[in-house]
Design an enzyme around this catalytic site. Sequence first.
Site, PDB file in Angstrom:
ATOM      1  N   ALA A  18      15.122  15.789  29.247  1.00  0.00           N
ATOM      2  CA  ALA A  18      15.610  14.456  28.884  1.00  0.00           C
ATOM      3  C   ALA A  18      15.491  13.503  30.075  1.00  0.00           C
ATOM      4  O   ALA A  18      15.792  13.860  31.209  1.00  0.00           O
ATOM      5  CB  ALA A  18      17.061  14.559  28.441  1.00  0.00           C
ATOM      6  N   ALA A  32      14.868  13.904  24.821  1.00  0.00           N
ATOM      7  CA  ALA A  32      15.282  12.512  24.598  1.00  0.00           C
ATOM      8  C   ALA A  32      14.985  11.595  25.792  1.00  0.00           C
ATOM      9  O   ALA A  32      15.163  11.974  26.939  1.00  0.00           O
ATOM     10  CB  ALA A  32      16.781  12.478  24.304  1.00  0.00           C
ATOM     11  N   ASN A  80      12.101  12.472  16.386  1.00  0.00           N
ATOM     12  CA  ASN A  80      13.470  11.959  16.268  1.00  0.00           C
ATOM     13  C   ASN A  80      13.478  10.429  16.254  1.00  0.00           C
ATOM     14  O   ASN A  80      12.422   9.790  16.308  1.00  0.00           O
ATOM     15  CB  ASN A  80      14.326  12.523  17.404  1.00  0.00           C
ATOM     16  CG  ASN A  80      15.752  12.782  16.968  1.00  0.00           C
ATOM     17  OD1 ASN A  80      16.349  11.930  16.300  1.00  0.00           O
ATOM     18  ND2 ASN A  80      16.297  13.917  17.323  1.00  0.00           N
ATOM     19  N   HIS A  89      -0.882  -1.813  34.060  1.00  0.00           N
ATOM     20  CA  HIS A  89      -1.501  -3.052  34.527  1.00  0.00           C
ATOM     21  C   HIS A  89      -2.228  -2.846  35.852  1.00  0.00           C
ATOM     22  O   HIS A  89      -1.759  -2.093  36.718  1.00  0.00           O
ATOM     23  CB  HIS A  89      -0.442  -4.137  34.741  1.00  0.00           C
ATOM     24  CG  HIS A  89       0.126  -4.667  33.469  1.00  0.00           C
ATOM     25  ND1 HIS A  89      -0.561  -5.534  32.646  1.00  0.00           N
ATOM     26  CD2 HIS A  89       1.316  -4.449  32.868  1.00  0.00           C
ATOM     27  CE1 HIS A  89       0.190  -5.831  31.599  1.00  0.00           C
ATOM     28  NE2 HIS A  89       1.329  -5.177  31.704  1.00  0.00           N
TER      29      HIS A  89
HETATM   30  C1  LIG Z   1      15.534  20.675  29.508  1.00  0.00           C
HETATM   31  C2  LIG Z   1      16.898  21.273  29.224  1.00  0.00           C
HETATM   32  C3  LIG Z   1      16.876  21.930  27.852  1.00  0.00           C
HETATM   33  C4  LIG Z   1      17.149  22.325  30.311  1.00  0.00           C
HETATM   34  O1  LIG Z   1      18.253  23.089  29.948  1.00  0.00           O
HETATM   35  P1  LIG Z   1      18.615  24.430  30.777  1.00  0.00           P
HETATM   36  O2  LIG Z   1      17.496  25.398  30.736  1.00  0.00           O
HETATM   37  O3  LIG Z   1      19.931  24.860  30.287  1.00  0.00           O
HETATM   38  O4  LIG Z   1      18.633  23.879  32.250  1.00  0.00           O
HETATM   39  P2  LIG Z   1      19.779  24.039  33.323  1.00  0.00           P
HETATM   40  O5  LIG Z   1      20.973  23.250  32.922  1.00  0.00           O
HETATM   41  O6  LIG Z   1      19.935  25.488  33.627  1.00  0.00           O
HETATM   42  O7  LIG Z   1      19.121  23.285  34.545  1.00  0.00           O
HETATM   43  C5  LIG Z   1      18.077  23.869  35.297  1.00  0.00           C
HETATM   44  C6  LIG Z   1      17.753  22.899  36.397  1.00  0.00           C
HETATM   45  O8  LIG Z   1      17.091  21.782  35.824  1.00  0.00           O
HETATM   46  C7  LIG Z   1      17.800  20.594  36.091  1.00  0.00           C
HETATM   47  N1  LIG Z   1      17.745  19.767  34.902  1.00  0.00           N
HETATM   48  C8  LIG Z   1      18.167  20.082  33.675  1.00  0.00           C
HETATM   49  N2  LIG Z   1      17.954  19.064  32.839  1.00  0.00           N
HETATM   50  C9  LIG Z   1      17.383  18.104  33.557  1.00  0.00           C
HETATM   51  C10 LIG Z   1      16.946  16.814  33.250  1.00  0.00           C
HETATM   52  N3  LIG Z   1      17.048  16.329  32.014  1.00  0.00           N
HETATM   53  N4  LIG Z   1      16.396  16.078  34.224  1.00  0.00           N
HETATM   54  C11 LIG Z   1      16.299  16.571  35.476  1.00  0.00           C
HETATM   55  N5  LIG Z   1      16.694  17.800  35.833  1.00  0.00           N
HETATM   56  C12 LIG Z   1      17.242  18.541  34.879  1.00  0.00           C
HETATM   57  C13 LIG Z   1      19.213  21.043  36.392  1.00  0.00           C
HETATM   58  O9  LIG Z   1      19.874  20.116  37.210  1.00  0.00           O
HETATM   59  C14 LIG Z   1      18.964  22.336  37.100  1.00  0.00           C
HETATM   60  O10 LIG Z   1      18.583  22.081  38.418  1.00  0.00           O
HETATM   61  P3  LIG Z   1      19.145  23.010  39.633  1.00  0.00           P
HETATM   62  O11 LIG Z   1      18.609  24.396  39.324  1.00  0.00           O
HETATM   63  O12 LIG Z   1      18.552  22.390  40.850  1.00  0.00           O
HETATM   64  O13 LIG Z   1      20.615  22.939  39.526  1.00  0.00           O
HETATM   65  C15 LIG Z   1      18.021  20.222  29.196  1.00  0.00           C
HETATM   66  O14 LIG Z   1      18.460  19.906  30.482  1.00  0.00           O
HETATM   67  C16 LIG Z   1      17.585  18.945  28.518  1.00  0.00           C
HETATM   68  O15 LIG Z   1      17.010  18.030  29.107  1.00  0.00           O
HETATM   69  N6  LIG Z   1      17.882  18.900  27.218  1.00  0.00           N
HETATM   70  C17 LIG Z   1      17.441  17.784  26.394  1.00  0.00           C
HETATM   71  C18 LIG Z   1      18.426  17.471  25.292  1.00  0.00           C
HETATM   72  C19 LIG Z   1      17.831  16.514  24.328  1.00  0.00           C
HETATM   73  O16 LIG Z   1      16.992  15.732  24.651  1.00  0.00           O
HETATM   74  N7  LIG Z   1      18.263  16.599  23.093  1.00  0.00           N
HETATM   75  C20 LIG Z   1      17.664  15.836  22.018  1.00  0.00           C
HETATM   76  C21 LIG Z   1      17.258  16.749  20.933  1.00  0.00           C
HETATM   77  S1  LIG Z   1      15.574  16.495  20.424  1.00  0.00           S
END
Ligand SMILES: CC(C)(COP(=O)(O)OP(=O)(O)OC[C@H]1O[C@@H](n2cnc3c(N)ncnc32)[C@H](O)[C@@H]1OP(=O)(O)O)[C@@H](O)C(=O)NCCC(=O)NCCS
Length: 214
Positions: A187, A169, A112, A142
Site C-alpha cells: 500500500a 491500495a 477495487n 513531462h
Molecule cells: C504488503 C503487506 C500485505 C505486507 O504485509 P506483511 O507481510 O504482514 O508485512 P509486515 O507487516 O510483516 O512488514 C514487513 C516489512 O515491510 C514493511 N511494510 C509493510 N507494509 C508496507 C508498506 N505498505 N509500505 C512500506 N513498507 C511496508 C514493514 O514496515 C516491515 O518492515 P521492517 O521489516 O523493516 O519492519 C501490507 O503491508 C500491505 O501493504 N497491505 C495492503 C493492504 C491493502 O492495500 N488493502 C486493500 C485491499 S485490495
Amino acid sequence: VHVLDDRPSGTGYLTAAANGHDGAWAVPPNRLGRRALELAREEIGGLDGRALAARVLSAPLPTGVGNRVRAAVLRASGMQVGAGTSVLGAIRVTGGSRASTRLTIGRQCFVNVGCHFDATVGIAIGDRVSIGQHVLMTTSSHDFALAGGRGGPLLHAPIRVEDGAWIAARAVLLPGVTVGQGAVVSAGAVVTRSVPAHTMVGGVPAKPIRDLPT
Ligand SMILES: CC(C)(COP(=O)(O)OP(=O)(O)OC[C@H]1O[C@@H](n2cnc3c(N)ncnc32)[C@H](O)[C@@H]1OP(=O)(O)O)[C@@H](O)C(=O)NCCC(=O)NCCS
C-alpha cells in the site's frame, strides 16, 4: 503578454488567458477564430467516448454492487476486460480520445474502487491480478528541461502488470514499469523501477521487502 504556453495542443493545458487570467489577449483579432478552434480542440479533443459511455452506463450501480456487470459494461463499450473480472466502482481512464483502447485487463482480475489508468500508451494487466483502492497507473510524464515550465512536453512509456500480482491500495505505478508475475506492491508504494516476479516491494520509491514463496 501572458500567453506563453508553447506546449502542443491536446495536452489538456490552457494558457493563462484561457484560464481567465487578468492579462490582455496576446492573440491579434484576425487569429481569434483559429485560437478559439484550438481552445475548443484542447477542451474536448481528449474526450474518450468509450470511457464516458461506460461511466454513464454503470453509474446507477452502487459501489461494490454488480461488479461483473460493471466489467461487462466496460467490455461492451470496447475495452478489453477478460472473463470473470470484477470491477467494484467506476474506473477513470485518461490519456486521450483512444485511451480506453490502450487499457487491457485480463481474466479473473479484481479492480477495487477509485482506480485511475492514465493510458497515453499501453497498460497491460494480466490474469488474476488484484488492484486495491485508489491505485494510479500512469504512462505519461513531462520533459522538465525547460526552466520556465517544468511540466513540458509529455513523455510516454507503457506499463505491464503480470499474472497473479497484487497492487495494494493507493500504490502508484510510474511510466515504463513492469510488475512481475506474482509480485506484491504494498500500500502507498511508488513504483519507479520494474518489480521482479514473486517479490514484495514497498515504500517511496518502492524497494524490495522480501521474496515470496512460489
Ligand atoms: C504488503 C503487506 C500485505 C505486507 O504485509 P506483511 O507481510 O504482514 O508485512 P509486515 O507487516 O510483516 O512488514 C514487513 C516489512 O515491510 C514493511 N511494510 C509493510 N507494509 C508496507 C508498506 N505498505 N509500505 C512500506 N513498507 C511496508 C514493514 O514496515 C516491515 O518492515 P521492517 O521489516 O523493516 O519492519 C501490507 O503491508 C500491505 O501493504 N497491505 C495492503 C493492504 C491493502 O492495500 N488493502 C486493500 C485491499 S485490495
